[in-house]
Write a protein that holds these residues in place. Sequence first.
Motif, short mmCIF file in Angstrom:
data_model
loop_
_atom_site.label_atom_id
_atom_site.label_comp_id
_atom_site.label_asym_id
_atom_site.label_seq_id
_atom_site.Cartn_x
_atom_site.Cartn_y
_atom_site.Cartn_z
N LEU A 43 1.07 -1.21 -0.03
CA LEU A 43 0.07 -0.03 -0.11
C LEU A 43 0.96 1.30 0.15
O LEU A 43 1.94 1.10 0.68
CB LEU A 43 -0.97 0.06 1.28
CG LEU A 43 -1.66 -1.24 1.67
CD1 LEU A 43 -2.64 -0.78 3.03
CD2 LEU A 43 -2.52 -1.60 0.59
N ILE A 44 0.48 2.19 -0.55
CA ILE A 44 1.07 3.27 -0.85
C ILE A 44 0.20 4.62 -0.75
O ILE A 44 -0.91 4.72 -1.56
CB ILE A 44 1.88 3.63 -2.00
CG1 ILE A 44 3.26 2.48 -2.35
CG2 ILE A 44 2.72 4.93 -2.13
CD1 ILE A 44 3.55 2.67 -3.51
N VAL A 49 4.14 3.94 3.25
CA VAL A 49 4.27 2.52 2.57
C VAL A 49 4.23 1.53 3.63
O VAL A 49 4.56 1.55 4.68
CB VAL A 49 5.65 2.40 1.82
CG1 VAL A 49 5.50 1.38 1.07
CG2 VAL A 49 5.79 3.76 0.87
N PHE A 50 3.42 0.45 3.23
CA PHE A 50 2.92 -0.82 4.03
C PHE A 50 3.26 -1.81 3.37
O PHE A 50 2.61 -2.01 2.05
CB PHE A 50 1.44 -0.39 4.74
CG PHE A 50 1.32 0.69 5.40
CD1 PHE A 50 1.55 0.73 6.88
CD2 PHE A 50 0.84 1.95 5.09
CE1 PHE A 50 1.23 1.67 7.65
CE2 PHE A 50 0.82 3.26 5.61
CZ PHE A 50 0.85 3.05 7.02
N ARG A 141 -0.40 11.38 8.80
CA ARG A 141 -0.02 11.46 7.36
C ARG A 141 1.39 11.96 7.30
O ARG A 141 1.89 12.79 7.97
CB ARG A 141 -0.99 12.56 6.80
CG ARG A 141 -2.07 12.44 6.45
CD ARG A 141 -3.15 13.29 5.90
NE ARG A 141 -4.70 12.98 5.40
CZ ARG A 141 -4.74 12.53 4.24
NH1 ARG A 141 -3.90 13.14 3.30
NH2 ARG A 141 -5.97 12.20 3.99
N VAL A 142 2.20 11.38 6.67
CA VAL A 142 3.60 11.45 6.45
C VAL A 142 4.20 12.00 5.08
O VAL A 142 5.25 12.09 4.71
CB VAL A 142 4.52 10.26 7.10
CG1 VAL A 142 4.02 10.11 8.45
CG2 VAL A 142 4.20 8.97 6.17
N LEU A 143 3.32 11.69 4.10
CA LEU A 143 3.62 11.89 2.62
C LEU A 143 2.60 12.93 2.01
O LEU A 143 1.35 12.85 2.18
CB LEU A 143 3.48 10.56 1.80
CG LEU A 143 4.58 9.28 2.34
CD1 LEU A 143 4.45 8.41 1.43
CD2 LEU A 143 6.14 9.66 2.25
N PRO A 145 1.11 14.67 -1.55
CA PRO A 145 0.52 14.30 -3.00
C PRO A 145 1.85 13.82 -3.99
O PRO A 145 1.78 12.79 -4.39
CB PRO A 145 -0.32 15.28 -3.29
CG PRO A 145 -0.72 15.87 -2.27
CD PRO A 145 0.31 15.90 -1.25
N GLY A 146 2.60 14.83 -4.00
CA GLY A 146 3.68 14.63 -4.91
C GLY A 146 4.78 13.41 -4.41
O GLY A 146 5.06 12.62 -5.39
N GLN A 147 5.00 13.23 -3.20
CA GLN A 147 5.77 11.96 -2.70
C GLN A 147 5.09 10.59 -2.89
O GLN A 147 5.55 9.56 -3.50
CB GLN A 147 6.01 12.24 -1.09
CG GLN A 147 7.08 12.94 -0.81
CD GLN A 147 7.07 13.38 0.63
OE1 GLN A 147 6.05 13.90 1.22
NE2 GLN A 147 8.21 13.39 1.07
N VAL A 148 3.70 10.54 -2.86
CA VAL A 148 2.93 9.57 -2.92
C VAL A 148 2.91 9.24 -4.63
O VAL A 148 2.97 7.84 -5.01
CB VAL A 148 1.35 9.79 -2.73
CG1 VAL A 148 0.53 8.58 -3.08
CG2 VAL A 148 1.54 9.97 -1.09
N ARG A 149 2.68 10.23 -5.34
CA ARG A 149 2.87 9.94 -7.06
C ARG A 149 4.14 9.34 -7.28
O ARG A 149 4.34 8.34 -8.10
CB ARG A 149 2.42 11.22 -7.64
CG ARG A 149 0.92 11.82 -7.77
CD ARG A 149 0.94 12.82 -8.74
NE ARG A 149 1.48 13.93 -8.43
CZ ARG A 149 1.02 14.99 -7.43
NH1 ARG A 149 -0.16 14.87 -7.14
NH2 ARG A 149 1.84 16.05 -7.43
N MET A 150 5.29 9.82 -6.86
CA MET A 150 6.78 9.36 -7.12
C MET A 150 6.92 7.84 -6.68
O MET A 150 7.35 7.08 -7.30
CB MET A 150 7.63 10.27 -6.67
CG MET A 150 7.66 11.58 -7.37
SD MET A 150 9.26 12.69 -6.86
CE MET A 150 8.88 13.00 -5.14
N LEU A 151 6.31 7.68 -5.35
CA LEU A 151 6.58 6.19 -4.87
C LEU A 151 5.65 5.37 -5.61
O LEU A 151 6.07 4.20 -5.75
CB LEU A 151 6.32 6.27 -3.63
CG LEU A 151 7.26 6.94 -2.47
CD1 LEU A 151 6.78 7.04 -1.12
CD2 LEU A 151 8.40 5.86 -2.60
#
Length: 214
Positions: A43-44, A49-50, A141-143, A145-151
């Motif tokens: 999951l991201i 990330v899990f 929340r630790v990420l 939107p941009g970080q989520v997209r890259m990951l």
Amino acid sequence: MSWYQGAVGEINVGHILERLGPEWTVLHAVPVGAGTSDIDHVLIGPAGVFTLNTKNHTGQAVWVAGRTLMVAGKKQRHLHNAAHEVSRAATLLSRKMGGPVPVTGVVVILAPKSLTIKASPEGAAVVTATRLLTWLADRPRVLGPGQVRMLTAAASQPQTWHRNPPAMTDPDLIRREFSTLRTAVKTARARRIGWLLALLIAAPWILSTLSRHF
């Protein structure tokens, strides 16, 4: 048929994860390394990330304390295995991203009779499937939107996880084939129960017949 029970658990948890919001990306049965190992679910999302390791322990008592997880009084390696998956996922994603990527492991228990946590588990969290979405919603929340997209972009590439990625299989096809298998298993189980009931009903007559001949 432990593999069958495990598959049932993974599919049921997969259905639960479908209810996550659009800000989450869910990857199922992610092949890792160079062999046939995989991670049940990755999951991201905003909470990070899990990696999810699903275990079908329907109707059994689960007890957790520190590094120990027991099912019906017997020690299991679920926490050790989940921690190993976390380490592999963090290493592979960090290599792809060019920087450290924290990963949280979760052991998801399907339909246990009870879940007793005497002390915080080490190496991974332990939650029931019915509590999974609530547990995720409670994570900070630790990420962005941009970080989520890259990951998500990195994790969606099979080469990130496996040296020789297997050909992708249509998830809907897998579900249809497993549904057929599940129907066959249920039919065989019902037939076996029917034979047992018939035997029990006929037992007095069989015993009477045998007693007359012997």
